[in-house]
Scaffold this motif. Structure first.
Motif, PDB file in Angstrom:
ATOM      1  N   GLN A   1      58.905  44.501  40.704  1.00 52.42           N
ATOM      2  CA  GLN A   1      59.339  43.139  40.667  1.00 52.42           C
ATOM      3  C   GLN A   1      58.795  42.376  39.489  1.00 52.42           C
ATOM      4  OE1 GLN A   1      58.052  41.273  44.385  1.00 52.42           O
ATOM      5  NE2 GLN A   1      59.892  42.163  45.384  1.00 52.42           N
ATOM      6  N   HIS A   2      57.401  42.624  39.238  1.00 54.19           N
ATOM      7  CA  HIS A   2      56.872  42.411  37.734  1.00 54.19           C
ATOM      8  C   HIS A   2      57.723  42.605  36.646  1.00 54.19           C
ATOM      9  CE1 HIS A   2      52.945  41.814  40.474  1.00 54.19           C
ATOM     10  NE2 HIS A   2      53.470  40.435  40.255  1.00 54.19           N
ATOM     11  N   LEU A   3      58.199  43.981  36.600  1.00 52.25           N
ATOM     12  CA  LEU A   3      58.923  44.454  35.664  1.00 52.25           C
ATOM     13  C   LEU A   3      60.057  43.851  35.351  1.00 52.25           C
ATOM     14  CD1 LEU A   3      58.247  48.277  35.832  1.00 52.25           C
ATOM     15  CD2 LEU A   3      57.571  46.813  33.886  1.00 52.25           C
ATOM     16  N   ASP A   4      60.795  43.256  36.609  1.00 51.80           N
ATOM     17  CA  ASP A   4      61.892  42.583  36.286  1.00 51.80           C
ATOM     18  C   ASP A   4      61.833  41.110  35.957  1.00 51.80           C
ATOM     19  OD1 ASP A   4      63.868  44.616  37.433  1.00 51.80           O
ATOM     20  OD2 ASP A   4      63.539  44.205  39.410  1.00 51.80           O
ATOM     21  N   LYS A   5      60.615  40.500  36.342  1.00 52.78           N
ATOM     22  CA  LYS A   5      60.416  39.214  35.977  1.00 52.78           C
ATOM     23  C   LYS A   5      60.049  39.053  34.530  1.00 52.78           C
ATOM     24  CE  LYS A   5      58.823  37.501  40.607  1.00 52.78           C
ATOM     25  NZ  LYS A   5      57.707  36.978  41.353  1.00 52.78           N
ATOM     26  N   PHE A   6      59.190  39.974  34.136  1.00 51.73           N
ATOM     27  CA  PHE A   6      58.573  39.728  32.895  1.00 51.73           C
ATOM     28  C   PHE A   6      58.706  40.682  31.787  1.00 51.73           C
ATOM     29  CE2 PHE A   6      55.456  38.048  36.139  1.00 51.73           C
ATOM     30  CZ  PHE A   6      55.795  36.791  35.995  1.00 51.73           C
TER      31      PHE A   6
ATOM     32  N   PRO B   1      58.438  55.419  36.942  1.00 53.00           N
ATOM     33  CA  PRO B   1      59.872  55.441  37.111  1.00 53.00           C
ATOM     34  C   PRO B   1      60.698  54.360  36.689  1.00 53.00           C
ATOM     35  CG  PRO B   1      58.852  56.841  38.874  1.00 53.00           C
ATOM     36  CD  PRO B   1      57.591  56.047  38.029  1.00 53.00           C
ATOM     37  N   LYS B   2      60.345  53.150  37.247  1.00 54.61           N
ATOM     38  CA  LYS B   2      60.865  51.757  37.100  1.00 54.61           C
ATOM     39  C   LYS B   2      60.779  51.297  35.582  1.00 54.61           C
ATOM     40  CE  LYS B   2      62.739  47.823  37.761  1.00 54.61           C
ATOM     41  NZ  LYS B   2      64.192  47.385  37.998  1.00 54.61           N
TER      42      LYS B   2
ATOM     43  N   SER C   1      64.940  52.613  29.126  1.00 54.67           N
ATOM     44  CA  SER C   1      66.221  53.732  28.436  1.00 54.67           C
ATOM     45  C   SER C   1      67.316  52.999  28.272  1.00 54.67           C
ATOM     46  CB  SER C   1      66.284  54.724  29.749  1.00 54.67           C
ATOM     47  OG  SER C   1      66.869  54.094  30.767  1.00 54.67           O
ATOM     48  N   GLY C   2      67.281  51.677  28.738  1.00 60.07           N
ATOM     49  CA  GLY C   2      68.431  50.847  28.311  1.00 60.07           C
ATOM     50  C   GLY C   2      68.388  50.078  27.129  1.00 60.07           C
ATOM     51  N   TRP C   3      67.294  50.023  26.645  1.00 61.82           N
ATOM     52  CA  TRP C   3      66.780  49.110  25.232  1.00 61.82           C
ATOM     53  C   TRP C   3      67.480  49.816  23.948  1.00 61.82           C
ATOM     54  CZ3 TRP C   3      61.213  47.673  26.325  1.00 61.82           C
ATOM     55  CH2 TRP C   3      61.217  46.715  27.450  1.00 61.82           C
ATOM     56  N   LYS C   4      68.387  49.116  23.212  1.00 63.86           N
ATOM     57  CA  LYS C   4      69.002  49.666  22.183  1.00 63.86           C
ATOM     58  C   LYS C   4      67.687  49.604  21.054  1.00 63.86           C
ATOM     59  CE  LYS C   4      73.776  48.582  22.758  1.00 63.86           C
ATOM     60  NZ  LYS C   4      74.811  47.632  22.269  1.00 63.86           N
ATOM     61  N   GLY C   5      67.542  50.500  20.289  1.00 60.35           N
ATOM     62  CA  GLY C   5      66.457  50.599  19.262  1.00 60.35           C
ATOM     63  C   GLY C   5      65.392  51.313  19.690  1.00 60.35           C
TER      64      GLY C   5
ATOM     65  N   GLN D   1      57.604  58.208  24.622  1.00 60.70           N
ATOM     66  CA  GLN D   1      56.488  58.964  24.947  1.00 60.70           C
ATOM     67  C   GLN D   1      55.960  58.486  26.044  1.00 60.70           C
ATOM     68  OE1 GLN D   1      53.308  57.852  22.349  1.00 60.70           O
ATOM     69  NE2 GLN D   1      51.928  59.622  22.872  1.00 60.70           N
ATOM     70  N   TYR D   2      55.965  59.402  27.222  1.00 59.41           N
ATOM     71  CA  TYR D   2      55.762  58.918  28.719  1.00 59.41           C
ATOM     72  C   TYR D   2      54.765  59.738  29.237  1.00 59.41           C
ATOM     73  CZ  TYR D   2      58.799  62.741  30.232  1.00 59.41           C
ATOM     74  OH  TYR D   2      59.203  64.051  30.645  1.00 59.41           O
ATOM     75  N   ASP D   3      54.284  59.182  30.484  1.00 52.30           N
ATOM     76  CA  ASP D   3      53.022  60.149  31.007  1.00 52.30           C
ATOM     77  C   ASP D   3      53.562  60.468  32.391  1.00 52.30           C
ATOM     78  OD1 ASP D   3      50.610  61.174  31.210  1.00 52.30           O
ATOM     79  OD2 ASP D   3      49.578  59.207  31.545  1.00 52.30           O
ATOM     80  N   MET D   4      52.623  60.027  33.310  1.00 51.38           N
ATOM     81  CA  MET D   4      52.884  60.710  34.773  1.00 51.38           C
ATOM     82  C   MET D   4      53.602  59.807  35.444  1.00 51.38           C
ATOM     83  SD  MET D   4      49.033  60.397  35.903  1.00 51.38           S
ATOM     84  CE  MET D   4      48.501  61.362  34.649  1.00 51.38           C
ATOM     85  N   PRO D   5      54.200  60.259  36.705  1.00 48.06           N
ATOM     86  CA  PRO D   5      54.873  59.155  37.765  1.00 48.06           C
ATOM     87  C   PRO D   5      54.009  58.640  38.571  1.00 48.06           C
ATOM     88  CG  PRO D   5      55.250  61.678  38.207  1.00 48.06           C
ATOM     89  CD  PRO D   5      54.395  61.618  37.171  1.00 48.06           C
ATOM     90  N   TYR D   6      54.364  57.978  39.806  1.00 48.15           N
ATOM     91  CA  TYR D   6      53.501  57.364  40.489  1.00 48.15           C
ATOM     92  C   TYR D   6      52.410  58.242  41.051  1.00 48.15           C
ATOM     93  CZ  TYR D   6      57.531  54.157  41.624  1.00 48.15           C
ATOM     94  OH  TYR D   6      58.494  53.271  41.483  1.00 48.15           O
TER      95      TYR D   6
END
Length: 386
Positions: free
Chosen positions: A244-249, A277-278, A284-288, A293-298
Motif C-alpha cells: 500500500q505504501h508503494l502504491d501511495k508514495f 515482490p511488489k 519492472s514497468g519503469w522506462k529507463g 540489482q535485487y536481493d531476497m523476497p519476503y
C-alpha cells in the motif's frame, strides 16, 4: 589530470589480455540492452571491499582521494570485472546536511574493515521536513565530503575510464528520493511515521526529498555525464515498505527515474531488503531502468533461491536485465564452492528468460575472503553463452 590515474593508464593500456570476445564495456552494455553476450557479465558491488583488498584501511583512505582511486583501479586490474564501482560511503550522502562542527558526532570509524557508522540527523518528521524546507545543504555544502572527496574521486575514476578508451565502465551511484527520505532519519523510524503520521505530511516530506534529488541530478549531468559516465546505479529506498505504501508514495522514485534516464543511457536500480515482490513488479514497468540489482523476497517466504531467480527473470523478460548472486552473506561466510554453486543457479534460472549480470544484491562485505570474490568472477566466466 591525475597522477595516480596516469600511472595506472601507463601500466595497463594496451597491455591487458582480452577476456572473452567482447570488451568489458560492450559485454555489460549488451546485457543491459537485452542483447546476446559472449558470457554473463560479472560486476559485484565491491565498494569497501576493494579498499582493504588493495592493502589500505578504511580509516587510511577516508581523507585521501588518491589512495581511494588507487584501490579501485588496483582491484580491477587484478580481478578484471566487467565494471568498476567507485567508492561511496555514507558521509558522501549526508555530510552536507550537517554543520561542520557537528559532523564528528554523526560518523563513527570502528575497525579497519568496518563500515562507516552514522547517526540519523533528524529525530522527528518535523525536523526532517525543516532540513529540506530550509535547504540546509546549500549552507553546509562548502567543505563537505561530497565536494572534497566524492566528486574528485568520481572525476578521477571517469578520467581512467576515458583514458582507457572505455574498455571498462565506471559505475557511479545516486541515492533516490526514498533512499534519502529513509537515510536522513533511519529506516525504522520512517516506517513508523508512515503509519502514525498524517499521510499528507509524509507526502510533503517525500515531495521535498524528490525536489532536492531532481536538483542533484543537474550536478550529475554536469560533472558525471559530461565526463563520460554512462552506467549509473540508482540506490532505491522503500526496501521494507508494504504494497500500500508503494502504491501511495512510490511515484517519487518513478519521477526521479524519468529525469535520470535523460542523463544516463544505462541506469540500473538497486534494491535490497524485504517485501521485494511488489517493489520489483513496480520497477519492472519503469522506462529507463535497464537492469535491477535485487536481493531476497519476503521474510519467511518459503521459496528456494532458484525459484526466486526464475520468478524475477520471468517478470523482467523483454524489460530488464536481472542482477544477483551470490548473497552478500554467502560471499562473506560461505565457501568458494558454495559461491560458485549459487552463481551457477542464478545463471541457469535467469538466462532462459532474460539477460543476467552476476552482481550480489548488495555490496560485498569487507570481511569477505578473497577466494570467495574470485569464485564469483570465475563462475561467471565459466559460463560461455556463444
Amino acid at each position: 589530470m591525475s597522477e595516480v590515474v596516469d600511472r595506472w593508464v601507463e601500466r595497463l593500456k594496451g597491455k591487458l589480455e582480452p577476456i572473452g570476445e567482447m570488451s568489458h564495456w560492450d559485454r555489460l552494455a549488451a546485457a543491459f540492452d537485452l542483447k546476446a553476450t559472449d558470457m554473463v557479465p560479472v560486476a559485484p558491488e565491491l565498494d569497501y571491499w576493494q579498499i582493504t583488498y588493495a592493502g589500505y584501511s578504511h580509516k587510511e583512505i577516508y581523507n585521501d582521494v588518491d589512495k581511494t582511486t588507487d584501490a579501485c583501479i588496483r582491484t580491477w586490474a587484478d580481478l578484471r570485472t566487467d565494471a568498476i564501482w567507485m567508492y561511496i560511503d555514507i558521509s558522501h550522502q549526508i555530510e552536507h546536511f550537517i554543520p561542520a562542527e557537528k559532523r564528528p558526532e554523526h560518523f563513527m570509524h570502528r575497525g579497519d574493515k568496518d563500515y562507516l557508522m552514522f547517526k540519523p540527523i533528524a529525530e522527528t518528521l518535523d525536523e526532517a521536513i525543516a532540513l529540506y524546507e530550509n535547504r540546509v545543504w546549500e549552507r553546509y555544502i562548502e567543505g563537505s565530503r561530497p565536494v572534497t572527496h566524492y566528486t574528485p574521486h568520481m572525476l578521477q575514476m571517469l578520467e581512467f575510464q576515458e583514458k582507457m578508451d572505455r574498455q571498462v565502465p565506471v559505475i557511479i551511484g545516486i541515492a533516490t528520493p526514498t533512499n534519502y527520505a529513509e537515510t536522513i532519519v533511519e529506516v525504522q523510524r520512517f516506517l513508523r511515521w508512515m503509519v502514525t503520521e498524517p499521510e499528507q505530511k509524509v507526502r510533503h516530506y517525500l515531495d521535498l526529498c524528490l525536489k532536492e534529488r531532481l536538483e542533484a541530478l543537474d550536478f550529475y549531468a554536469e560533472y558525471a555525464a559530461k565526463n563520460g559516465a554512462q552506467f549509473c546505479c540508482l540506490f532505491g529506498g522503500a526496501r521494507t515498505w508494504g504494497p500500500q505504501h508503494l502504491d501511495k508514495f512510490g511515484d517519487v522514485d518513478r519521477i526521479f527515474v524519468e529525469k535520470a534516464r535523460t542523463i544516463f543511457p544505462y541506469c540500473f536500480w538497486h534494491i535490497c531488503g524485504h517485501n521485494l515482490p511488489k517493489a520489483l513488479e513496480m520497477v519492472s514497468g519503469w522506462k529507463g531502468i535497464k537492469a535491477v540489482q535485487y536481493d531476497m523476497p519476503y521474510y519467511g517466504q518459503e521459496m528456494p533461491w532458484p525459484q526466486w531467480f526464475e520468478q524475477v527473470a520471468r517478470l523482467f523478460k523483454g524489460r530488464q536485465c536481472a542482477m544477483n548472486a551470490p548473497t552478500t552473506q554467502l560471499a562473506c561466510y560461505g565457501t568458494a564452492d558454495d559461491v560458485r554453486h549459487m552463481v551457477t543457479e542464478f545463471i541457469d534460472a535467469t538466462t532462459p528468460h532474460t539477460t543476467a549480470c552476476v552482481m550480489p544484491g548488495c555490496e560485498i562485505d569487507s570481511f569477505s575472503p578473497t577466494e570467495n570474490v574470485r569464485a564469483i568472477i570465475d563462475a561467471a566466466r565459466a559460463r560461455r553463452l556463444r
